[in-house]
Design an enzyme around this catalytic site. Sequence first.
Site, short mmCIF file in Angstrom:
data_model
loop_
_atom_site.label_atom_id
_atom_site.label_comp_id
_atom_site.label_asym_id
_atom_site.label_seq_id
_atom_site.Cartn_x
_atom_site.Cartn_y
_atom_site.Cartn_z
N GLU A 336 0.84 -1.36 -0.02
CA GLU A 336 0.01 -0.06 0.01
C GLU A 336 0.75 1.14 0.01
O GLU A 336 0.64 2.22 0.92
CB GLU A 336 -0.93 -0.10 1.07
CG GLU A 336 -2.08 -1.15 1.13
CD GLU A 336 -2.69 -0.91 2.51
OE1 GLU A 336 -2.87 -0.36 3.06
OE2 GLU A 336 -3.74 -2.26 2.29
N ASN A 378 2.33 -4.48 -3.27
CA ASN A 378 1.03 -4.85 -3.18
C ASN A 378 0.09 -3.83 -2.95
O ASN A 378 0.77 -2.81 -1.94
CB ASN A 378 1.01 -5.88 -2.03
CG ASN A 378 -0.30 -6.75 -1.98
OD1 ASN A 378 -0.90 -7.28 -2.76
ND2 ASN A 378 -0.80 -6.99 -0.73
N HIS A 414 -9.87 -6.66 -2.71
CA HIS A 414 -11.19 -6.60 -2.30
C HIS A 414 -12.29 -5.91 -2.69
O HIS A 414 -12.54 -4.65 -2.72
CB HIS A 414 -10.92 -5.77 -0.77
CG HIS A 414 -9.85 -6.37 0.16
ND1 HIS A 414 -9.83 -7.48 0.83
CD2 HIS A 414 -8.42 -5.88 0.31
CE1 HIS A 414 -8.64 -7.99 1.28
NE2 HIS A 414 -7.85 -6.72 1.10
N GLU A 443 -5.37 -10.83 -1.95
CA GLU A 443 -6.30 -10.65 -0.87
C GLU A 443 -7.85 -10.65 -1.33
O GLU A 443 -8.45 -9.79 -0.95
CB GLU A 443 -5.98 -9.50 -0.05
CG GLU A 443 -4.76 -9.31 0.35
CD GLU A 443 -4.40 -8.40 1.04
OE1 GLU A 443 -5.28 -7.51 1.65
OE2 GLU A 443 -3.09 -7.82 1.43
N ASP A 445 -11.68 -11.11 -1.74
CA ASP A 445 -12.85 -11.31 -1.28
C ASP A 445 -13.71 -10.52 -1.86
O ASP A 445 -13.54 -9.64 -2.56
CB ASP A 445 -12.79 -11.28 0.29
CG ASP A 445 -12.35 -9.89 0.90
OD1 ASP A 445 -12.01 -8.88 0.28
OD2 ASP A 445 -11.77 -9.85 2.14
#
Length: 883
Positions: A336, A378, A414, A443, A445
């Site tokens: 990030e 990332n 996400h 990651e 979801d």
Amino acid sequence: MFNIQLLTGKVYKLVTIILVLVAFSCASTGGGDSASSDKVVYSDDFENSINGWGSRGDETVSLSSDNAQTGDKSLVVINRTSTWNGPIKDLSAILKPGETYSIGLWAKFDDGPDTIGLKLSIQSKDDVYTNIGGSKLVKGEWVYSEVIYSVPSSEYIKLYFETTWKDEGNAEANDLVPFYIDNLVIKRFLPIQDPVTEAGAEADIPSFHTFYPEFKIGVAINSSRYFEKKNKYNELLRHFNGFVYENDMKMDAMQPSEGRFIFTKAEKLISYAEDNNSVVRGHTLLWHSQYPKWFFTGSDGKDVNKEVLLKRIKTHIQTIAGKFKGRIYAWDVVNEVIGDNGELRDSKYLEIIGSDEYISKAFIWAREADPDAKLFINDYNICQSGAKQDLLFELVKKLLDQGVPIDGVGFQAHINISFPSVNEIRKAIRRFAELGVEVQITELDMSIYSSSTEGIKDASKEILLAQAYKYNALFEMFREEAKNGSLTMVTLWGLADDKTWLNNFPTKGRTNYPLLFGKDLRAKPAYWATVDPENLSVLIKAFDAIKSDNEVFGFDDEAWDVVTFKDIMNVKGEYFGDLGLLWLKDKLYIKVNVVDSTMNESDGIKIYIEEHNIKSKKLTDNTIIIDVPRSKAVEDRNDGYTLFYTVSLTEDSGKFNKKIGFDLRINDNGEMHSFNDYSNKQDDSTGNYCSVTLSKLAPMTEADNGTIIVDGIIDKEWNRALVVSLDVETEGITELGSQFRTLWDKDFLYVLLEIKDSVLNDESPNPWEQDSVEIFIDENNAKSVTYENDDAQYRVSFNNLVSFNGGDEVHFKSKTEKTKDGYIVEAAVPMSLVKLEKGLIIGFDIQINDSDDSGVRSGIRNWVNDTNLGYQDTSSFGVMILK
Ligand code: XIL
């Protein structure tokens, strides 16, 4: 972010500036009820006392017996001399920063115009005012409004009510009418605990990862105890062949105090993976969050200097990566580092080191320590196009050019069930892959909510199915991209819905269902969609039948011109034709085009209607089934035929906004192809009929033929174009009098926007917060709830800064010019998939983003769509016909 729900069921979305989200798109969706886990923190029925409500200016605020929504009294404001006059109260003691509330109230006015705009606003400092919602009041009626509001850190929080803004000089009596407020109730969303269920993971279902041999499938786990056989999560691990700790290898876990490294937990994960033929992703060597307190601080309590920080970074990275040398498949070296404004994140690293040097050094040091690990950068919100993706792209490119050892880009992903689209994510994967780096989804979801303000909803069968279809499409896309060599691994951010970071985050009191396994650890439809698609329940589609102005006489009636035809396809995407619906009073008009080149006796269609949209295992008394043989075709061609059919509904069925159940099945020489019920059980059950809403046509406009030179000058040619005013107040305050015109030729759709705006500002790094216009295009007018290939958003600031979401960035042209009371934008919009020609119908909308003088978006105005969701959902656009 806020939204307001009127009792009419219409949802208004308002200003989006308060919530700072860790890993979400800047979406604002809404609706739904927010009931279950709220606690009332404040209520006022205005029966006995004024309770501290006062006035903002010289107006008078008091209790009144003239009007009451319940009881005898309400709060009234009279003698208003400015639109911002209205009742105000300091609620700082009640509305706490970081908490989310719903604010519901009834309001009414009796004099003057037919409608007025009521605004709910917050004053949080002496000169900071934020409109958090509003609704249209209708003269003489009590109207209920509800706003969801997340409280920011601020000096204080005062809630007040005002009416649609007009500047002092222009406000007339009609803008300053008295209004009443009653039954104000403020509820706080409480965190909820998910119930513990006993079902447990299934031992006898296939391992998920075996279905995707093309790439690795990892999972984030949050305890090394999961590796023990007696742990209830143990059974789920075999679905994955890669592992990452959700928290236990972050900086604070690995080096809690300087020089004290903890390797035990990491060692457990790595040895488990080694014993089970799986890989480990290390997450994460550097991050601005979850770092140990000492990391940036010296013994004097102040920030350390650049040299010290770089040394600490080097030690941290090299000690850990060195310790596990050769055993980690991939490291998230930095996490990030791009900010939400599309610039390098304003973190301690950047503050102390002063440049992106810490990023390149981190990679170089990681490579030195473990030459075999793949090294990743990332980040979140990068699988959709935008400034953040652009900057990451530029950064990676630059670092590669400098020889920095970056192997891959990690997309956190996400995402949610409506945004971004699978295709958008595919484009992002390809974009980075072209740089020659690997892409991994790190990651994944899929929230069932589209924004942090969306009210609580159940994980209904439909929602989980929609999620399943999207998961399936996503993984099929991953497979293709893996075969292309672009994608190497996909990691789910959690084992099961019972423990996901999205429970109670970002909205307390809201649980979520984003993963492949449920709260009871059993496989969800999202899992079965891949493993056993044949048995996946049918997704109940929903679409609109448009109300026709006149009776429809046939298949070539011009009423059909505005209808969006829906494809008839099977689960594999094979196409068998399309269908359109119109309605008027009790008539439902059906037009079907069937692809079928061989004529057979059994050819034809069967129409199914359940007049009350009852989904039942059996047929109901209100089920209508009609057989229409191919011999009744109004047109029969070599490649197929067209049928037109009119069904009479019982009288009360033909009502605006009513929903009916509907399905249609093609019989092609004995083979059945259904629009909705793939299982072809329509003759016995209405359970899988789709839901059709009897609705009205979206507002329509026309474009004449003509060619424009895009130079920011309003040529004579524009005189031929229809002038359309921008009348929809989507959020906050915007000036009156803005308008647009359109023309087209074979290459472009030309748009001229004349915007009234006396204060022009583009200071915000967020392009949508700059004074700007947006042109929305849905080339096939499919009115889809997510962006498809043909959908595009073009944004142009008054200084001609252009930003895109989809669309053709190469050929789009624009020019802007300031005027004495605002600005004009002239634009030429290319089409990607359709050909511009007479009769073409596209979905279309225009938006104005109005910045205030401090660079914050204070208002949005549209031609048609009042949802502020045009950037992800085309279903509420208007329609444009080329003449
Ligand atoms: C989250 C974890 O899932 C939570 O348990 C923890 O409280 C906060 O961090 N981006 C990342 C992850 O890179 O490390 C974050 O994980 C989610 C967002």
